[in-house]
Every structure is written in C-alpha cells, then in structure tokens.
Design a protein around this motif. Structure first.
Motif, PDB file in Angstrom:
ATOM      1  N   LYS A  31       0.829  -1.288  -0.087  1.00  0.00           N
ATOM      2  CA  LYS A  31       0.181   0.008  -0.097  1.00  0.00           C
ATOM      3  C   LYS A  31       0.819   1.127   0.023  1.00  0.00           C
ATOM      4  N   ASN A  32       1.780   1.366   1.057  1.00  0.00           N
ATOM      5  CA  ASN A  32       2.830   2.405   0.975  1.00  0.00           C
ATOM      6  C   ASN A  32       3.443   2.599  -0.523  1.00  0.00           C
ATOM      7  N   ARG A  33       4.055   1.371  -1.189  1.00  0.00           N
ATOM      8  CA  ARG A  33       4.592   1.725  -2.291  1.00  0.00           C
ATOM      9  C   ARG A  33       3.542   2.343  -3.484  1.00  0.00           C
ATOM     10  N   GLU A  34       2.399   1.843  -3.326  1.00  0.00           N
ATOM     11  CA  GLU A  34       1.397   2.164  -4.318  1.00  0.00           C
ATOM     12  C   GLU A  34       1.046   3.817  -4.013  1.00  0.00           C
ATOM     13  N   GLN A  35       0.957   4.261  -2.950  1.00  0.00           N
ATOM     14  CA  GLN A  35       0.736   5.689  -2.494  1.00  0.00           C
ATOM     15  C   GLN A  35       1.919   6.488  -3.114  1.00  0.00           C
ATOM     16  N   LYS A  36       2.994   6.070  -2.594  1.00  0.00           N
ATOM     17  CA  LYS A  36       4.134   6.767  -3.150  1.00  0.00           C
ATOM     18  C   LYS A  36       4.326   6.929  -4.623  1.00  0.00           C
ATOM     19  N   LYS A  37       4.020   5.941  -5.395  1.00  0.00           N
ATOM     20  CA  LYS A  37       4.159   6.049  -6.885  1.00  0.00           C
ATOM     21  C   LYS A  37       2.884   6.849  -7.217  1.00  0.00           C
ATOM     22  N   ASN A  38       1.637   6.807  -6.618  1.00  0.00           N
ATOM     23  CA  ASN A  38       0.574   7.803  -7.234  1.00  0.00           C
ATOM     24  C   ASN A  38       0.983   9.139  -6.700  1.00  0.00           C
ATOM     25  N   ARG A  39       1.679   9.388  -5.642  1.00  0.00           N
ATOM     26  CA  ARG A  39       2.157  10.998  -5.035  1.00  0.00           C
ATOM     27  C   ARG A  39       3.178  11.446  -6.008  1.00  0.00           C
ATOM     28  N   ASN A  40       4.007  10.623  -6.415  1.00  0.00           N
ATOM     29  CA  ASN A  40       5.098  11.008  -7.310  1.00  0.00           C
ATOM     30  C   ASN A  40       4.416  11.375  -8.670  1.00  0.00           C
ATOM     31  N   PHE A  41       3.379  10.717  -9.137  1.00  0.00           N
ATOM     32  CA  PHE A  41       2.925  10.739 -10.470  1.00  0.00           C
ATOM     33  C   PHE A  41       1.974  12.077 -10.399  1.00  0.00           C
ATOM     34  N   ARG A  42       1.329  12.266  -9.249  1.00  0.00           N
ATOM     35  CA  ARG A  42       0.622  13.633  -9.014  1.00  0.00           C
ATOM     36  C   ARG A  42       1.588  14.833  -9.020  1.00  0.00           C
ATOM     37  N   ASN A  43       2.700  14.613  -8.351  1.00  0.00           N
ATOM     38  CA  ASN A  43       3.520  15.930  -8.391  1.00  0.00           C
ATOM     39  C   ASN A  43       4.223  16.039  -9.842  1.00  0.00           C
ATOM     40  N   ARG A  44       4.608  15.063 -10.527  1.00  0.00           N
ATOM     41  CA  ARG A  44       4.906  15.183 -11.980  1.00  0.00           C
ATOM     42  C   ARG A  44       3.924  15.836 -12.934  1.00  0.00           C
ATOM     43  N   TYR A  45       2.712  15.550 -12.627  1.00  0.00           N
ATOM     44  CA  TYR A  45       1.811  15.917 -13.452  1.00  0.00           C
ATOM     45  C   TYR A  45       1.577  17.657 -13.068  1.00  0.00           C
ATOM     46  N   HIS A  46       1.375  17.924 -11.987  1.00  0.00           N
ATOM     47  CA  HIS A  46       1.253  19.292 -11.546  1.00  0.00           C
ATOM     48  C   HIS A  46       2.312  20.063 -11.889  1.00  0.00           C
ATOM     49  N   GLU A  47       3.749  19.581 -11.823  1.00  0.00           N
ATOM     50  CA  GLU A  47       4.800  20.429 -12.331  1.00  0.00           C
ATOM     51  C   GLU A  47       4.626  20.584 -13.846  1.00  0.00           C
ATOM     52  N   LYS A  48       4.398  19.701 -14.421  1.00  0.00           N
ATOM     53  CA  LYS A  48       3.968  20.024 -15.981  1.00  0.00           C
ATOM     54  C   LYS A  48       3.027  20.791 -16.311  1.00  0.00           C
ATOM     55  N   ARG A  49       1.933  20.844 -15.682  1.00  0.00           N
ATOM     56  CA  ARG A  49       0.940  21.950 -15.869  1.00  0.00           C
ATOM     57  C   ARG A  49       1.460  23.189 -15.302  1.00  0.00           C
ATOM     58  N   LYS A  50       2.006  23.371 -14.272  1.00  0.00           N
ATOM     59  CA  LYS A  50       2.670  24.771 -14.000  1.00  0.00           C
ATOM     60  C   LYS A  50       3.538  25.233 -14.933  1.00  0.00           C
ATOM     61  N   ASN A  51       4.431  24.289 -15.656  1.00  0.00           N
ATOM     62  CA  ASN A  51       5.353  24.938 -16.497  1.00  0.00           C
ATOM     63  C   ASN A  51       4.796  25.237 -17.869  1.00  0.00           C
TER      64      ASN A  51
END
Length: 54
Positions: A31-51
């Motif tokens: 569960k922790n690994r899955e949450q970390k993966k999803n959190r990283n994906f969201r962070n990358r997504y938001h960074e791309k939108r910001k840029n």
C-alpha cells in the motif's frame, strides 16, 4: 500424552503470530509503495501543468 500439550500450543501460537505479522507487513508495504508511486505521479503532473502556463 495429550496431542495438544502446552509446548505445542505455544509453538503454534508463535508461528501464527509471525505469519500474521509477515502478511500484515507485506500488505502495508504494498500500500505504501502504491501511494508513493501515485503521489510522485501527481507531483510530476502538477509540475508539468505549472510549466505549461508560463
């Protein structure tokens, strides 16, 4: 001699406790690994939108 003497019951309880802890720990790790993966994906997504807005 009784089949379920005190020593055998103690050993069985210890084995069951270790198995339960091992399974619980594996589920929590997954569960922790899955949450970390999803959190990283969201962070990358938001960074791309910001840029893109710049």
């Amino acid at each position: 001699m009784n089949f379920f003497d005190k020593d055998l019951l103690l050993y069985l309880v210890i084995i069951v406790v270790f198995l339960a802890f091992f399974l619980w720990n594996r589920i929590q790790t997954t569960k922790n690994r899955e949450q970390k993966k999803n959190r990283n994906f969201r962070n990358r997504y938001h960074e791309k939108r910001k840029n893109r807005r710049k």
